[in-house]
Design a protein around this motif. Structure first.
Motif, PDB file in Angstrom:
ATOM      1  N   PHE A  10       0.825  -1.283  -0.054  1.00 29.61           N
ATOM      2  CA  PHE A  10      -0.038   0.062   0.003  1.00 29.61           C
ATOM      3  C   PHE A  10       1.081   1.253   0.099  1.00 29.61           C
ATOM      4  O   PHE A  10       2.192   0.979   0.186  1.00 29.61           O
ATOM      5  N   ASP A  11       0.497   2.255  -0.186  1.00 26.47           N
ATOM      6  CA  ASP A  11       1.043   3.562  -0.361  1.00 26.47           C
ATOM      7  C   ASP A  11       1.148   4.199   1.099  1.00 26.47           C
ATOM      8  O   ASP A  11       0.187   4.623   1.540  1.00 26.47           O
ATOM      9  N   PRO A  12       2.320   4.131   1.832  1.00 24.78           N
ATOM     10  CA  PRO A  12       2.361   4.760   3.021  1.00 24.78           C
ATOM     11  C   PRO A  12       2.158   6.526   3.095  1.00 24.78           C
ATOM     12  O   PRO A  12       2.231   6.900   4.274  1.00 24.78           O
ATOM     13  N   GLY A  13       2.168   6.971   1.866  1.00 28.27           N
ATOM     14  CA  GLY A  13       1.902   8.329   2.047  1.00 28.27           C
ATOM     15  C   GLY A  13       0.311   8.574   1.525  1.00 28.27           C
ATOM     16  O   GLY A  13      -0.225   9.796   1.617  1.00 28.27           O
ATOM     17  N   TYR A  14      -0.509   7.790   1.388  1.00 28.90           N
ATOM     18  CA  TYR A  14      -1.735   7.477   1.297  1.00 28.90           C
ATOM     19  C   TYR A  14      -2.400   8.558   0.178  1.00 28.90           C
ATOM     20  O   TYR A  14      -3.412   9.241   0.436  1.00 28.90           O
ATOM     21  N   ASP A  15      -1.591   8.935  -0.651  1.00 26.49           N
ATOM     22  CA  ASP A  15      -1.888   9.830  -1.839  1.00 26.49           C
ATOM     23  C   ASP A  15      -2.464  11.186  -1.216  1.00 26.49           C
ATOM     24  O   ASP A  15      -3.244  11.676  -1.850  1.00 26.49           O
ATOM     25  N   HIS A  16      -1.837  11.666  -0.099  1.00 30.10           N
ATOM     26  CA  HIS A  16      -2.098  12.808   0.394  1.00 30.10           C
ATOM     27  C   HIS A  16      -0.849  13.930   0.294  1.00 30.10           C
ATOM     28  O   HIS A  16       0.177  13.563   0.408  1.00 30.10           O
ATOM     29  N   THR A  17      -1.336  14.896  -0.318  1.00 28.26           N
ATOM     30  CA  THR A  17      -0.234  16.172  -0.233  1.00 28.26           C
ATOM     31  C   THR A  17      -0.223  16.637   1.077  1.00 28.26           C
ATOM     32  O   THR A  17      -1.227  16.660   1.940  1.00 28.26           O
ATOM     33  N   LEU A  18       0.620  17.607   1.321  1.00 32.65           N
ATOM     34  CA  LEU A  18       0.842  18.512   2.551  1.00 32.65           C
ATOM     35  C   LEU A  18      -0.642  19.398   2.905  1.00 32.65           C
ATOM     36  O   LEU A  18      -0.877  19.418   3.894  1.00 32.65           O
ATOM     37  N   GLN A  19      -0.985  19.686   1.791  1.00 32.15           N
ATOM     38  CA  GLN A  19      -2.074  20.776   1.666  1.00 32.15           C
ATOM     39  C   GLN A  19      -3.314  19.736   2.231  1.00 32.15           C
ATOM     40  O   GLN A  19      -4.115  20.215   3.099  1.00 32.15           O
ATOM     41  N   MET A  22      -3.150  19.026   6.022  1.00 31.66           N
ATOM     42  CA  MET A  22      -3.667  20.007   6.801  1.00 31.66           C
ATOM     43  C   MET A  22      -5.024  20.481   6.910  1.00 31.66           C
ATOM     44  O   MET A  22      -5.400  21.148   7.692  1.00 31.66           O
ATOM     45  N   GLU A  23      -5.926  19.685   6.097  1.00 31.09           N
ATOM     46  CA  GLU A  23      -7.281  20.301   5.956  1.00 31.09           C
ATOM     47  C   GLU A  23      -8.122  18.890   6.754  1.00 31.09           C
ATOM     48  O   GLU A  23      -9.206  18.986   6.585  1.00 31.09           O
ATOM     49  N   ILE A  24      -7.321  17.897   7.195  1.00 27.29           N
ATOM     50  CA  ILE A  24      -8.284  16.884   7.759  1.00 27.29           C
ATOM     51  C   ILE A  24      -8.543  17.099   9.278  1.00 27.29           C
ATOM     52  O   ILE A  24      -7.737  17.645   9.986  1.00 27.29           O
TER      53      ILE A  24
END
Length: 329
Positions: A10-19, A22-24
């Motif tokens: 799986f992707d340990p970055g979970y396809d999330h950018t820093l931006q 920061m919105e979670i």
């Protein structure tokens, strides 16, 4: 974001950018979330911790390190280490949490964040090697499920209480550190498991004046249950498949929900890539903090990479600066 080569399925970055991170947000939590934790805290503060210091085990980095034991809720004796200044009185005090798996020695938690400090480094119940307790698993995938059928029996609540009782033991062994005694207040720092426990513990205890949480776990359980990982969260995900009613228990132990009540200054080190503690949960804790907050973005957590040593050194320096500015008389 660094492009790491890995073999995780799986992707340990979970396809999330820093931006994106920061919105979670944080879940609102149950209506009686505060009442639940205030009652747990009151019970822990009522414990006579009866701390006992063992022989000197090590002296380094300006501290003498002793074994220590103390009583926590349920009459459970908790073990760990006590670090005292090698010379002169203690001017600062710390409770230092640990990652899942426990600790076999103080390790990299010494040197302490500030010189002339005292610190207690407990092994919370079930965790090796000084927190081992009959009936509580010492493996993270089993420990995280212990008592999970009820909010009143879930081991995570008792582990939080172990931190409060550690603060009581430290205050008894080294008087004069808390605000109630005219001291600067205690600091807390913990990583991963210890980071999540810290977020749950700090909102309710006025002996603490600042906290530092590194890659904290237990953030945003509804989201966490959707994310694969190799850490304790995977065991909880699997348990939920057969016991969907656990979603009524987990909201009481959400570190991001607790962070919405956390008004102390807090420094969070959150990772962009982490196979053990999904970054969305880490950032949910930071985003929810109700008080003064600082963020240090790490390239990765629970993963060795070329820049690991530099990032760790940078975090240690930031931690010392953060506490130095807030734990002064």
């Amino acid at each position: 974001m660094a492009d790491f080569t890995h073999d995780f399925p799986f992707d340990p970055g979970y396809d999330h950018t820093l931006q994106d991170l920061m919105e979670i947000p944080a879940p609102a939590g149950p209506d009686d979330f505060d009442a639940f934790w205030r009652a747990r805290h009151a019970a822990a503060r009522a414990v006579a911790t009866e701390p006992e210091i063992g022989p000197l085990e090590e002296e380094r980095d300006g501290v003498r390190i002793h074994g220590v034991t103390f009583t926590s809720v349920g009459g459970v004796r908790i073990g760990g280490w006590l670090a005292l200044p090698a010379e002169g009185p203690a001017e600062h005090g710390f409770v230092i949490g640990h990652g899942y798996g426990g600790r076999e020695a103080p390790g990299p938690d010494v040197p302490l964040p500030l010189p002339r400090s005292a610190a207690i480094l407990p092994c919370v119940r079930g965790m090796k090697d000084r927190g081992l307790h009959p009936g509580i698993p010492d493996v993270s995938s089993a420990h995280v499920l212990h008592g999970i059928a009820s909010r009143d029996t879930y081991v995570i609540g008792d582990c939080v209480a172990d931190l409060w009782c550690a603060a009581s033991a430290l205050s008894e062994l080294v008087p004069g550190l808390t605000p109630q005694e005219g001291g600067p207040g205690l600091g807390y720092h913990g990583e991963s498991f210890g980071g999540g426990l810290g977020a749950l513990a700090l909102p309710w205890d006025d002996r603490f004046r600042a906290g530092q949480l590194t890659v904290p776990t237990f953030g945003n359980h509804p989201l966490r249950l959707t994310l694969r990982c190799i850490g304790s969260g995977e065991a909880v995900r699997g348990y939920r498949e057969e016991h969907p009613e656990v979603t009524e228990v987990l909201p009481y132990f959400d570190a991001a929900t607790a962070a919405t009540r956390l008004e102390l200054p807090v420094l969070v080190a959150a990772a962009l890539f982490d196979p053990s503690v999904p970054p969305p949960g880490q950032f949910a804790v930071y985003n929810a903090l109700a008080g003064e907050r600082e963020l240090r973005v790490m390239d990765a957590g629970h993963f060795e990479y070329e820049g690991t040593a530099a990032d760790v050194a940078g975090l240690q320096a930031a931690r010392s600066q953060f506490f130095g500015a807030r734990l002064t008389r």
